[in-house]
Design an enzyme around this catalytic site. Structure first.
Site, short mmCIF file in Angstrom:
data_model
loop_
_atom_site.label_atom_id
_atom_site.label_comp_id
_atom_site.label_asym_id
_atom_site.label_seq_id
_atom_site.Cartn_x
_atom_site.Cartn_y
_atom_site.Cartn_z
N ARG A 104 2.58 2.87 -3.86
CA ARG A 104 1.64 3.76 -3.17
C ARG A 104 1.52 5.08 -3.94
O ARG A 104 2.49 5.54 -4.55
CB ARG A 104 2.19 4.03 -1.78
CG ARG A 104 1.36 4.95 -0.88
CD ARG A 104 0.16 4.27 -0.36
NE ARG A 104 -0.44 4.97 0.77
CZ ARG A 104 -1.68 4.76 1.18
NH1 ARG A 104 -2.44 3.88 0.56
NH2 ARG A 104 -2.17 5.40 2.21
N THR A 377 -10.84 -1.21 -1.00
CA THR A 377 -9.50 -1.80 -0.96
C THR A 377 -9.65 -3.30 -1.19
O THR A 377 -10.67 -3.87 -0.85
CB THR A 377 -8.76 -1.53 0.37
OG1 THR A 377 -8.66 -0.13 0.56
CG2 THR A 377 -7.37 -2.14 0.43
N THR A 395 -5.62 -0.35 -3.53
CA THR A 395 -6.69 0.50 -3.00
C THR A 395 -6.93 1.75 -3.83
O THR A 395 -6.04 2.22 -4.54
CB THR A 395 -6.34 0.94 -1.56
OG1 THR A 395 -7.44 1.63 -0.98
CG2 THR A 395 -5.12 1.82 -1.51
N ASN A 397 -8.73 3.79 -1.72
CA ASN A 397 -9.13 4.27 -0.40
C ASN A 397 -10.62 4.05 -0.16
O ASN A 397 -11.05 2.92 -0.13
CB ASN A 397 -8.71 5.71 -0.15
CG ASN A 397 -8.76 6.05 1.34
OD1 ASN A 397 -8.66 5.15 2.17
ND2 ASN A 397 -8.93 7.31 1.68
N ASP A 419 -5.66 9.82 3.62
CA ASP A 419 -4.83 9.01 4.52
C ASP A 419 -3.74 9.84 5.19
O ASP A 419 -3.07 9.37 6.11
CB ASP A 419 -4.20 7.83 3.78
CG ASP A 419 -5.16 6.64 3.68
OD1 ASP A 419 -6.20 6.65 4.37
OD2 ASP A 419 -4.87 5.71 2.90
N SER A 448 -0.09 4.37 5.21
CA SER A 448 -1.11 3.37 4.90
C SER A 448 -1.21 2.34 6.01
O SER A 448 -0.27 2.16 6.79
CB SER A 448 -0.73 2.67 3.59
OG SER A 448 -1.60 1.61 3.33
N GLY A 469 -9.19 -0.50 6.15
CA GLY A 469 -8.67 0.73 6.75
C GLY A 469 -7.78 0.40 7.93
O GLY A 469 -6.98 -0.54 7.90
#
Ligand code: DON
Length: 575
Positions: A104, A377, A395, A397, A419, A448, A469
């Site tokens: 991430r 994503t 992703t 986003n 996020d 996330s 999402g």
């Protein structure tokens, strides 16, 4: 007394004739130890083909994942890429172990809690969505290198080769690329390097056009030859930092040099005799899945009429998303009570507050006070012939990330900073609210919803996931329940979807998900139903049935002709 009698009879029978299992003509055959063929489901046929090529070249599921991931970054730039991050869930067949690799993005070290608030204390959404300030430090490049080093069979250069070739020689623009580009065209046009990649001569490419990206090829080539240092240190890192700062961002060389992927223990959930293996924080998905499944476990829901089942699912979703908002964040920064939230006892407490026929207003739950259906994503699922499984969601986003390309880099940066909860209780692009646990802090990972997961049953094993999402979590929940009921990979991916996320207090439904009478019944229970919404998600599933010895892959029909599920049906047999 009767039960005791039955038990003694059964014991007598077994003593006389041996085990009922051994004698029965219906005895199950031994499950197969290895899948008969490999399978890949991904959101783009060029990526699936790249993965297949690597499997044919002797790579395992993890090598194929590198090929699929790097190709998606090229051919599906609206969804994910090198400028973003990923969650990787691995099942390693040789030692029956599961691993979660957290690649991430992280907030830059100069990030501050209120960096997206204006003078009036309200969020300036534009800043956390468009342009360089919206970008967190990418994790995918380090993730791919880590995956190759630790779990791959082939050198990184081999696994990256198909994406490099496609970037050099040209990839095919899809109808999905075109749809998403239409959506972000204006912002992309404000960044010359992004416009050069996606709006040559000010024009959107048309589906079927071929585009090349030599900068992307060169960047992957350096990654292949010199590993992550080629991205996170030295000349290229300096160019990224300079480009981001010139665009108003706050990255530093230290941000890049100190980026690390983290391996974390997976989250395990037992449900109806099957095991769900999924991802812990900084994903909120696994914990929410545990809460929802544990709540549902207290109801005999399989036997309930459809509307009653949907009501209970909605109430489970509502409660899981309330907890998401209150408690979940980066576990390296905040204490997340994962064991408690994922426990059956905690779910029992939540279940007690659910009325069998009346909706609970979200506002009545103790706690706090749309881009959501755009499939940026990307998720893919892979199984190889050793039985290794990969579920990976990656992703940038929102569609086309922050719409910002550093000149010469060949890829978009993410807007994952959105996020975070920019302000407690104020919704982000997905309408999600959050509290302190997900507040911005230097070096922190934004919470996330990405939920790559495995379903391990006595007969069948599946990998599943999707973009979407906040809706990822409920899509994966419904997909898992369908797989547990025996649904095929294709069926799980096609299933009409329902979603509730606590706030807004609305049950959203895809066009085919509810009929008129079901909507009326749910409304009578007190649910606010938003039916007939545009469809959402892009689910990719693979299933291995160990008893029947079959492997199948299912690619979401919502983007028919763009995604691709490949198995031996396409003439691809690997042994
Ligand atoms: O990590 C997350 O939860 C989001 N960045 C995922 C974004 C997404 O799925 C976009 N698709 N609609």
């Amino acid at each position: 007394m009767i039960a005791r009698h039955k038990f003694l009879c059964a014991l007598f029978f077994v003593l006389l004739f041996g085990s009922a299992h051994a004698e029965s003509p219906l005895a199950q055959p031994e499950p197969h130890a290895r899948p008969p063929r490999a399978a890949i489901a991904s959101a783009n046929s060029q990526a699936t083909d790249a993965g297949i090529e690597i499997l044919k070249a002797g790579g395992n599921a993890f090598d194929a994942a590198i090929a699929v991931s790097a190709t998606l970054g090229l051919v599906e730039p609206e969804s994910s890429g090198i400028g973003g991050g990923a969650f990787m869930l691995l099942h390693i067949a040789a030692n029956d172990q599961q691993v979660f690799i957290d690649a991430r993005e992280r907030a830059p070290l100069a990030a501050t809690r209120d960096m997206y608030l204006g003078a009036d204390g309200e969020p300036l959404r534009e800043r956390s969505i468009n342009g360089a300030l919206a970008a967190a430090i990418p994790g995918l490049p380090a993730g791919l290198v880590h995956l190759a080093k630790r779990y791959g069979k082939l050198p990184l250069a081999a696994s990256l080769a198909p994406a490099i070739k496609l970037a050099r020689e040209g990839w095919t623009f899809s109808s999905k690329n075109a749809a998403m580009l239409g959506f972000r065209r204006e912002v992309l046009a404000t960044n010359p390097a992004a416009a050069a990649l996606f709006l040559a001569n000010g024009q959107s490419p048309k589906p079927g056009d071929r585009l090349s990206n030599p900068d992307y090829a060169a960047m992957l080539q350096r990654l292949a030859e010199n590993g992550e240092a080629s991205f996170y240190e030295g000349k290229f890192a300096q160019s990224l930092v300079d480009g981001v700062r010139a665009g108003g961002g706050i990255w530093s060389m230290q941000d890049l040099a100190s980026y690390r992927v983290v391996e974390r223990p997976v989250l395990r959930i037992e449900h109806r005799g099957q095991q769900i293996i999924t991802v812990p924080p900084p994903s909120s998905g696994g914990v929410a899945l545990a809460t929802m499944l544990n709540i549902m476990a207290g109801f005999d829901y399989v036997k309930l009429p459809r509307v009653a089942r949907i009501h209970l699912l909605t109430e489970s979703m509502r409660r899981a998303f309330r907890d998401r908002a209150l408690y979940l964040g980066d576990p390296d920064f905040v204490e997340v009570p994962v064991a408690l939230l994922a426990s059956p006892e905690y779910a029992a407490g939540l279940r007690a507050g659910i009325h069998p026929t009346k909706a609970t207003a979200s506002a009545a739950l103790p706690g706090i006070g749309d881009f959501s259906d755009r499939p940026s994503t990307s998720h893919f699922s892979i199984i190889d012939t050793d039985g290794n499984l990969m579920a990976m969601t990656q992703t940038v986003n929102l569609p086309f990330g922050n719409a910002f390309v550093v000149p010469g880099s060949g890829f978009l940066l993410n807007n994952e900073m959105d996020d975070f909860s920019a302000k407690p209780g104020t919704p982000n692009a997905y309408g999600l609210v959050g509290e302190d646990a997900n507040a911005i802090a230097p070096g922190k990972r934004p919470l996330s919803s990405m939920t790559p997961s495995f379903v391990i049953g006595p007969d069948r094993i599946a990998a599943i996931g999707t973009p979407g999402g906040s809706r990822i979590i409920t899509m994966v929940l419904l997909g898992i329940l369908d797989l547990m009921d025996g649904g095929s990979a294709e069926h799980a991916a096609a299933l009409p979807r329902l979603h509730h996320q606590y706030l807004p207090d609305v049950l959203s439904a895809e066009p085919a998900a509810l009929d008129e009478s079901e909507i009326s019944e749910l409304q009578a229970m007190g649910h606010t139903v938003s039916a007939g919404e545009r469809s959402w998600g892009n689910m990719q599933v693979v299933v291995w049935d160990k008893q029947a010895n079959t492997v199948e892959a299912g690619s979401d029909p919502r983007w028919k002709g763009v995604g691709k599920a490949s198995t031996a049906d396409d003439g691809v047999i690997f042994r």
